[in-house]
Design an enzyme around this catalytic site. Structure first.
Site, PDB file in Angstrom:
ATOM      1  N   HIS A  25       0.820  -1.218   0.000  1.00  0.00           N
ATOM      2  CA  HIS A  25       0.000   0.000   0.000  1.00  0.00           C
ATOM      3  C   HIS A  25       0.853   1.267   0.000  1.00  0.00           C
ATOM      4  CE1 HIS A  25      -3.725  -2.182   0.369  1.00  0.00           C
ATOM      5  NE2 HIS A  25      -3.268  -2.843   1.413  1.00  0.00           N
ATOM      6  N   GLU A 126      -5.337 -13.112   6.005  1.00  0.00           N
ATOM      7  CA  GLU A 126      -6.287 -11.992   5.931  1.00  0.00           C
ATOM      8  C   GLU A 126      -7.394 -12.261   4.908  1.00  0.00           C
ATOM      9  OE1 GLU A 126      -4.187  -8.393   4.785  1.00  0.00           O
ATOM     10  OE2 GLU A 126      -3.191  -9.370   3.096  1.00  0.00           O
ATOM     11  N   ASP A 152      -8.178  -6.463   6.492  1.00  0.00           N
ATOM     12  CA  ASP A 152      -8.701  -7.287   5.397  1.00  0.00           C
ATOM     13  C   ASP A 152      -9.444  -8.510   5.918  1.00  0.00           C
ATOM     14  OD1 ASP A 152      -8.088  -5.853   3.047  1.00  0.00           O
ATOM     15  OD2 ASP A 152      -5.981  -6.333   3.323  1.00  0.00           O
TER      16      ASP A 152
HETATM   17  C1  3PY Z   1      -4.651  -5.575   7.158  1.00  0.00           C
HETATM   18  O1  3PY Z   1      -5.038  -5.330   8.308  1.00  0.00           O
HETATM   19  O2  3PY Z   1      -5.369  -6.059   6.277  1.00  0.00           O
HETATM   20  C2  3PY Z   1      -3.291  -5.291   6.780  1.00  0.00           C
HETATM   21  O3  3PY Z   1      -2.837  -5.736   5.751  1.00  0.00           O
HETATM   22  C3  3PY Z   1      -2.506  -4.412   7.693  1.00  0.00           C
HETATM   23  O4  3PY Z   1      -1.474  -3.804   7.070  1.00  0.00           O
HETATM   24 MG    MG Z   2      -4.243  -6.315   4.420  1.00  0.00          MG
END
Ligand code: 3PY
Ligand code: MG
Length: 233
Positions: A25, A126, A152
């Site tokens: 990001h 995630e 995520d």
């Molecule tokens: C998330 O929380 O999805 C992340 O990738 C944190 O950087």
């Molecule tokens: Mg993430």
């Protein structure tokens, strides 16, 4: 969230245990990565790169630039975890290609054996697929840790970060990741973003926490300075 080399050098000497440069990001492309690698070649703490995706070329480039390890996002299951792990180590353990930059910058490259021993490949949990296969991911040779992305994970499960972090049930998503890591004897980490979330993650037994971001500490620092100026003498 920046690739500012002066800020990164300063952060590496600010008392933290580790720093991560975000190429998923943040504004870290392959060119910026080299500047970061040169600037952090004498870092007193390990620095990691969160690569943009499950991408062997990026994983190799991050390690060539001197990163102590990689954090691999958006893993969808055990096959992705295996691909990430293979990209992080030289043969015979993996498929990493030789090309470290340390010698070109006046340093010494570790031997392939030493590099394989020292490198840390963190795989992010995630996505629903990664959570479903978390045991197989944690058991994947060459996966040194699982790293929870609460934002995520919450998005992909139709819940909120707060609800996720407050879920203390044994079959809750965070507890499942922590348990899988423990069963396999690997590390578990997570992104917090705030000190409050960091404490909640620590309460889940998570030892490696990305507490805040460079952007976050700059804002918090400015706020603290302004508040101190506003305080009655
Ligand atoms: C998330 O929380 O999805 C992340 O990738 C944190 O950087
Ligand atoms: Mg993430």
């Amino acid at each position: 969230m920046t690739a500012d080399v002066d800020l990164l050098r300063r952060l590496a000497r600010s008392g933290v245990d580790w720093i991560a440069v975000d190429a998923q990001h943040g504004p870290v492309d392959r060119g910026a990565l080299h500047g970061v690698g040169r600037a952090l070649a004498d870092s007193p703490v390990p620095w990691l790169v969160r690569v943009p995706s499950v991408d062997a070329a990026w994983i190799g480039a991050a390690l060539d630039a001197g990163a102590a390890g990689v954090v691999v996002p958006s893993v969808t299951g055990a096959a992705d975890a295996q691909a990430a792990a293979l990209a992080a180590r030289y043969p015979p353990l993996g498929e990493r290609s030789w090309g470290p930059f340390a010698p070109l910058w006046g340093g010494v490259a570790p031997t392939p054996e030493a590099a394989n021993q020292a490198v840390r490949c963190w795989v992010m949990v995630e996505t629903p697929g990664a959570l479903d296969e978390v045991d197989a991911i944690a058991a994947t040779p060459g996966v040194d840790g699982v790293f929870i992305g609460p934002f995520d994970l919450a998005l992909s499960h139709g819940t909120t970060v707060d609800a996720l972090l407050e879920d203390e049930s044994a079959d809750g998503p965070i507890a499942r990741v922590v348990a899988a890591a423990r069963r396999q004897g690997i590390e578990v980490g997570a992104f917090a973003g705030t000190p409050q979330n960091a404490l909640r993650l620590r309460a889940h037994g998570i030892g490696y926490v990305a507490v805040t971001t460079d952007a976050g500490v700059v804002s918090a620092g400015v706020r603290a300075v302004l508040d101190a100026c506003d305080a009655p003498a």
